[in-house]
Each structure stands twice: as structure tokens, then as C-alpha cells.
Design an enzyme around this catalytic site. Structure first.
Site, PDB file in Angstrom:
ATOM      1  N   HIS A  40      49.384  34.446  31.148  1.00  0.00           N
ATOM      2  CA  HIS A  40      49.944  33.528  31.946  1.00  0.00           C
ATOM      3  C   HIS A  40      50.448  33.797  33.314  1.00  0.00           C
ATOM      4  O   HIS A  40      50.948  35.128  33.367  1.00  0.00           O
ATOM      5  CB  HIS A  40      51.046  33.114  31.039  1.00  0.00           C
ATOM      6  N   GLN A  94      53.837  31.939  23.267  1.00  0.00           N
ATOM      7  CA  GLN A  94      53.062  31.148  22.354  1.00  0.00           C
ATOM      8  C   GLN A  94      53.173  31.665  20.892  1.00  0.00           C
ATOM      9  O   GLN A  94      52.636  31.137  19.993  1.00  0.00           O
ATOM     10  CB  GLN A  94      51.592  31.319  22.687  1.00  0.00           C
ATOM     11  N   LYS A 110      59.219  25.802  23.624  1.00  0.00           N
ATOM     12  CA  LYS A 110      57.943  25.817  22.749  1.00  0.00           C
ATOM     13  C   LYS A 110      58.167  25.914  21.169  1.00  0.00           C
ATOM     14  O   LYS A 110      57.329  26.013  20.526  1.00  0.00           O
ATOM     15  CB  LYS A 110      57.118  26.808  23.354  1.00  0.00           C
ATOM     16  N   CYS A 150      47.533  27.635  33.890  1.00  0.00           N
ATOM     17  CA  CYS A 150      48.374  28.760  34.185  1.00  0.00           C
ATOM     18  C   CYS A 150      47.660  30.176  34.121  1.00  0.00           C
ATOM     19  O   CYS A 150      48.499  31.166  33.998  1.00  0.00           O
ATOM     20  CB  CYS A 150      50.057  28.785  33.854  1.00  0.00           C
TER      21      CYS A 150
HETATM   22  C1  PLP Z   1      51.765  32.593  27.476  1.00  0.00           C
HETATM   23  C2  PLP Z   1      52.737  32.134  28.019  1.00  0.00           C
HETATM   24  N1  PLP Z   1      53.453  32.831  28.784  1.00  0.00           N
HETATM   25  C3  PLP Z   1      54.646  32.538  29.629  1.00  0.00           C
HETATM   26  C4  PLP Z   1      54.817  31.169  29.495  1.00  0.00           C
HETATM   27  C5  PLP Z   1      55.949  30.437  30.520  1.00  0.00           C
HETATM   28  O1  PLP Z   1      56.886  29.864  29.662  1.00  0.00           O
HETATM   29  P1  PLP Z   1      57.888  29.065  30.319  1.00  0.00           P
HETATM   30  O2  PLP Z   1      57.372  28.248  31.346  1.00  0.00           O
HETATM   31  O3  PLP Z   1      58.911  28.554  29.439  1.00  0.00           O
HETATM   32  O4  PLP Z   1      58.942  29.952  31.093  1.00  0.00           O
HETATM   33  C6  PLP Z   1      54.062  30.111  28.929  1.00  0.00           C
HETATM   34  C7  PLP Z   1      53.862  28.521  28.964  1.00  0.00           C
HETATM   35  O5  PLP Z   1      53.647  27.930  29.168  1.00  0.00           O
HETATM   36  C8  PLP Z   1      53.212  30.900  28.116  1.00  0.00           C
HETATM   37  O6  PLP Z   1      52.336  29.761  27.431  1.00  0.00           O
END
Ligand code: PLP
Lengths: 419, 151
Positions: A136, A216, A239, A377
Site C-alpha cells: 500500500h 488488512q 478496518k 493505493c
Molecule cells: C495494506 C494497507 N496498509 C495500510 C493502509 C493504510 O491504513 P490507514 O489509511 O487506516 O492508515 C491500508 C488501508 O487501506 C491498507 O489496506
């Protein structure tokens, strides 16, 4: 009846009383464009059970107060609830001490904290950081920033066309210069469950620390940071059926002790004079300012909720549901799955012949079905598969097979529109 | 109640399936690039100008049905138009899609085939898909070198 004769999918679909669970989620009773909501965007954010909503409501109605500073009754109550949630998190991921549980805004802030506090003081020019091709953006950009600041170099573990990390390539990337390895536990764009135990072991063999992006994974499987032996582990409350704006970064105490604060302010100090400041003990050293008190308490309620259902049950149920969805998807002609790893969780990323994911998203929305479309993302993943975007359905334990069927019917409808 | 058919009209489905004026133009006078970072749409617009008129126009890239059909319809309409006329069309189209007022009949008639895209108005998340090509055109006409982004 002999239980051996029951098909595995029937067993897994009866692990949970999904109808009873759904009754806990008020939002799921909603209609969208006149159709019952089918919420399949859980990887973006999960819905909240009544128990979490009531906990938040109760905090603001009954004992809203700042923590760690007042001696009045409400402040004590709020502090107790806040610190009580920290203990819940500690048990949830089996950390050895509450000192290892730091509340942050989410996974993103957790990774940035490690990059800036650990990385910036420890890394120098020429040192190497390893991430993977399926990360991500929040597990890419903080390291790019750190590389710019320190002169360290970013290396990337490639993946194969099933969306699995190529471990032989990882082995080759490791070396004397490797200082830090940061990979996702489960890919949000592909659903791949990465072999993090192995990755952590291999990193340690080269004296590199390992950070796991658990955004995740935390909602779908039991996490044991001691068994994993990871050095850092980050996840997001929203999440995990908890509030937005709250998350956790776990760090081994021995590492956290030596790390400088991430931000300065109130609560993270023992004593301040205008010349010098004595920092507070762990974990408070990393929690400057008034934290998201309601968020932490709400996260505690979310953890109670999923723990009551049981992460093992959740994982088993979702495994059945994901398998069901994969096989249903294979019956839709023109649909191609993106991400076909052997080890896969709760995520169905796909494209369709001649229909752009964005159009799929709009048509499904008209059917009451919420999915995510776009690059998730994870633009390097899109680049690997030579697609601008995918459509992604992602499941939680409150999703049913009927909803998977509705998704497939709606996908057939997409083909109708573009016939 | 708006039906999906208002969005994905026959004309749009057709222009998405077989976009007109699709392809790179080798001897273009102006080239502009447009992005929609949210959905990953990417568009290149090529113009050949002749004495203040658009002598030829083409596009390539990848995008959703709305953005592809919009670019295809736009390029069809633009050929032979003067730069001033093209800018008027851009303003007209943009206003019809973005302001809350009921459609002004005269304006809609002015749009010709482009009117097929007006259904997009009822899908606010998709308006950007329809306007991306127009913003890119605007940038090409102004000879802007930086890519256009909808965000
Ligand atoms: C694999 C992964 N890492 C990091 C994030 C970032 O999470 P957050 O936006 O809650 O900080 C996400 C969220 O979409 C994710 O799916």
C-alpha cells in the site's frame, strides 16, 4: 449424520450465526437506490457494530474528560477506560507488555512513526530498506521520504503473476546493508497472505528489523506478535470494526526504549524546564498531546466484539466465503481475477473484458452493492498487472453467500449494459 | 428516479466500444495530457491547428466508458471549429454538467450529440470522467505543458 460426509463449505458456512451478527450492524439494514445494501468494501473500512457505537455514545454522554491529568472522577473513569483498552489491544495481539502498545491515528501513522523515530536515527547513507512490490502507498512513501532524509536505499521484493512474493528474490536482496524490512501481512489490492513468519526470520538472520503492515490482517486472523517475533506491527481501528482516526503500532520494548519521541507535547514528558525535557516512560513517550480518547475506548469495544466471535471462527468462515466467491467468479465469463495466490484472504480483485472498473462500480451501486474501484493505493500492483485499475469486492464476517450471488448477478448486468 | 440507461445511453456505449478519432497523431501542433488519479484514467489529446481553427484532433489513452465516449464525442464535434468556438463549447458543457439549475434548452440544443452525456449529472462521482477530455483540450489550447489532473 456422520460429520465426515458434510461438505467443507457447509461446515464453514455454519460456523457463525451470520444473521445474528448482522443484527448488530445497524447500517446493514439500509437500502441503497431501493435495494438492500450489500457492503463489500470492507478492506477500505469496515462497518461498526452497535456495541462500538454505544460505547462511543456512552463515553461522550457519561464520562467525557481528559485523561492522565485530572484527579476528578470523570477523568479517572476516562483514564481507566483508555488504559483498559490498551490492555485489550495487548492481549489481542499477544504483546508482552502494555508498554509496547502505542496509539496512533492508524496504520499510516504507525509506519511513519517507525520510519521517523527508528529509521531516521538508525539509518545512514547506503543502508538498505526492503519493501515489496505489493505494498500500500502508506508502506512505500514513508520509506521513500526516509531514504531522501538519510541517503538510505529502497529495495523491492518482486512478485509473480499470481501475486505472490518471490522469496528467492527476497533472499538475494538481503545483505549486510539491510537494516529494515517492511511488508504487508495481507495485500489490500490482491488479498495475498504473505509468509511473514519466514520474512521476519530471514530479516533477523541479517540483523534487520521487521515491520509488518497489518492493516488488512488484523480484521481477519489472530495475530500473535510474540510468536511472529516481528519488531513492529501496525494496524488501523476502522478496518477492525472500530472508529476512524485510531490505530496501533506495536514495537518491541527493547527497541522502543532507545527510540526518540515522534512528536513533542503534553503527556509525553515527565518534566519540562525551558532548557531541557525529561521524556515520559513507554508507551506515553510516543503519545504526545490529548489522544483520540473516544477512539481508543471504541477500539477496545471493537476488539471485545471480534474476540467474542473469535478470530479463528472468523478466519474459517471467511475462508469458506472467499473460496465460494472465487469459484462463483470463475463462472462469470469475461471476468479475470487479479491476485490468485494460493494463500488468500477475503479479497476479490478483478477486471472484466471491455468494461472499465469504474463503470462496474457505478452499475453495482445502482444495485445497492458497494465495492471499491481504482488502484487501491497500490499503483505499483496495477503496473505489474498492466491495468489502470481493478474492481475489488472485500468481505467481512457479516457478509453472506447470498451477497456473493447478488454480486455475480450484478456483474452479469454490467455485461448487459455494454452488450 | 434515474435509470442506468440515462447514463449509459446507446450513443455512449457505441462510442466506448468504437471510439472515433482514436490514436496518436504524429504531426500534432499541440499535445496535452490529462489524468484522473482516483480512477486511473489517462488521456492524451492531439491537435492540428490551422489559422485559429482545429484542423484535426485525436486522442488516445485508457479510461472508463464515460471518459472514452466523452473524448470520442468531443473530438467529433471539434473538427473544423475555431478555437473561440471550442472554448465556448467547453464552457457550455462544463456549466451544464456542474451547475444545479435546470437545463437551459438553448444550451442543450447547442451541444448536439454531446447532450447524450448529460445523464452523468445525476452521478456526481462521474462528472469528472466526462469533463476530463475537455479540461485536457483547454490545456492544449492554452499550450500548457503541465498535465491536467482532475484532483
Ligand atoms: C495494506 C494497507 N496498509 C495500510 C493502509 C493504510 O491504513 P490507514 O489509511 O487506516 O492508515 C491500508 C488501508 O487501506 C491498507 O489496506
Amino acid at each position: 449424520m456422520n460429520s465426515k460426509n458434510i461438505a467443507p463449505d457447509i461446515i464453514s458456512s455454519s460456523i457463525l450465526d451470520v444473521d445474528a451478527i448482522r443484527a448488530d450492524f445497524p447500517i446493514l439494514r439500509q437500502k441503497i437506490h431501493g435495494k438492500p445494501l450489500v457492503y463489500l468494501d470492507n478492506a477500505a473500512t469496515a462497518q461498526k457494530p452497535e456495541q462500538v457505537i454505544k460505547t462511543l455514545d456512552n463515553y461522550y454522554r457519561e464520562y467525557n474528560a481528559n485523561i492522565h491529568r485530572g484527579i476528578h472522577t470523570l477523568s479517572q473513569k476516562a483514564t481507566e477506560a483508555y488504559e483498559g483498552a490498551r490492555v485489550k489491544v495487548q492481549h489481542f495481539i499477544n504483546a508482552s507488555s502494555i508498554k509496547e502498545i502505542i496509539f496512533v491515528r492508524g496504520t499510516t501513522e504507525g509506519i511513519n512513526l517507525v520510519a521517523q523515530s527508528y529509521g531516521r536515527t538508525r539509518l545512514k547513507r547506503g543502508d538498505e530498506i526492503i519493501i515489496s512490490e505489493m505494498e500500500h502507498h502508506s508502506n512505500i512513501v514513508p520509506w521513500q521520504l526516509l531514504c531522501e532524509q538519510t541517503g538510505a536505499v529502497l529495495k523491492v521484493i518482486p512478485m509473480n503473476d499470481a501475486g505472490e512474493l518471490i522469496m528467492e528474490e527476497f533472499e538475494k536482496l538481503l545483505g549486510k546493508k539491510t537494516r529494515l524490512v517492511s511488508v504487508g501481512h495481507i495485500s489490500n489490492a490482491l488479498g495475498t497472505i504473505n509468509p511473514i513468519e519466514k520474512i521476519i526470520k530471514m530479516s533477523h538472520a541479517y540483523n534487520a528489523v521487521a515491520l509488518i503492515d497489518g492493516a488488512q490482517a488484523a480484521p481477519h486472523m489472530a495475530i500473535d506478535v510474540q510468536a511472529l517475533d516481528c519488531d513492529f506491527y501496525a494496524f488501523s481501528g476502522h478496518k477492525l470494526f472500530g472508529p476512524t482516526g485510531i490505530g496501533v503500532v506495536y514495537g518491541k520494548q527493547s527497541l522502543l526504549e532507545d527510540m526518540p519521541p515522534y512528536q513533542g507535547g503534553g503527556d509525553m514528558i515527565k518534566m519540562v524546564t525551558l532548557e531541557k525535557t525529561l521524556f515520559n516512560d513507554l508507551p506515553y513517550k510516543f503519545e504526545a498531546g490529548t489522544p483520540h480518547i473516544a477512539g481508543v475506548i471504541g477500539l477496545g469495544a471493537a476488539i471485545d466484539y471480534v474476540s467474542d466471535i473469535g478470530l479463528e471462527n472468523i478466519a474459517a468462515y471467511e475462508h469458506g466465503l472467499t473460496d465460494y466467491a472465487i469459484s462463483a467468479a470463475s463462472g462469470v465469463t469475461g471476468l479475470k481475477l487479479i491476485g490468485t495466490a494460493r494463500d488468500k484472504a477475503s479479497i476479490l480483485s478483478f477486471i472484466m473484458d471491455g468494461i472499465h472498473p469504474h463503470d462496474i462500480g457505478t452499475i453495482l451501486d445502482q444495485e445497492g452493492i458497494a465495492i471499491r474501484t481504482g488502484h487501491h493505493c497500490a499503483m505499483p500492483v496495477m503496473e505489474h498487472f498492466h491495468v489502470p485499475a481493478t474492481a475489488r469486492a472485500s468481505f467481512a464476517f457479516y457478509n453472506k453467500r447470498e451477497e456473493v450471488d447478488q454480486l455475480m448477478t450484478a456483474l452479469e448486468k454490467c455485461k448487459e449494459v455494454f452488450k | 428516479m434515474f435509470d442506468l440507461k440515462d447514463l449509459y445511453q446507446e450513443v455512449i456505449v457505441d462510442h466506448n466500444r468504437s471510439p472515433r478519432n482514436f490514436g496518436k497523431m504524429d504531426n500534432a501542433d499541440r499535445v496535452a495530457e490529462g489524468f484522473n488519479p482516483i480512477c486511473g484514467d489517462r488521456l492524451n489529446l492531439y491537435l492540428k491547428l490551422d489559422d485559429g481553427r482545429i484542423a484535426d484532433v485525436s486522442f488516445d489513452g485508457s479510461g472508463c466508458a464515460i471518459s472514452t465516449a466523452s473524448a470520442s464525442l468531443m473530438t467529433d464535434e471539434l473538427k473544423g471549429k475555431s478555437i473561440v468556438e471550442a472554448e465556448t463549447m467547453f464552457n457550455n458543457f462544463h456549466q451544464l454538467l456542474t451547475d444545479d439549475k435546470p437545463h437551459d434548452i438553448q444550451r442543450v440544443e447547442h451541444l448536439g450529440k454531446l447532450a447524450a452525456l448529460l445523464g452523468v449529472k445525476h452521478y456526481p462521482t462521474r462528472v469528472k470522467c466526462a469533463t476530463l477530455c475537455w479540461h485536457t483540450l483547454h490545456s492544449a489550447l492554452e499550450d500548457n505543458k503541465t498535465p491536467v489532473s482532475t484532483e
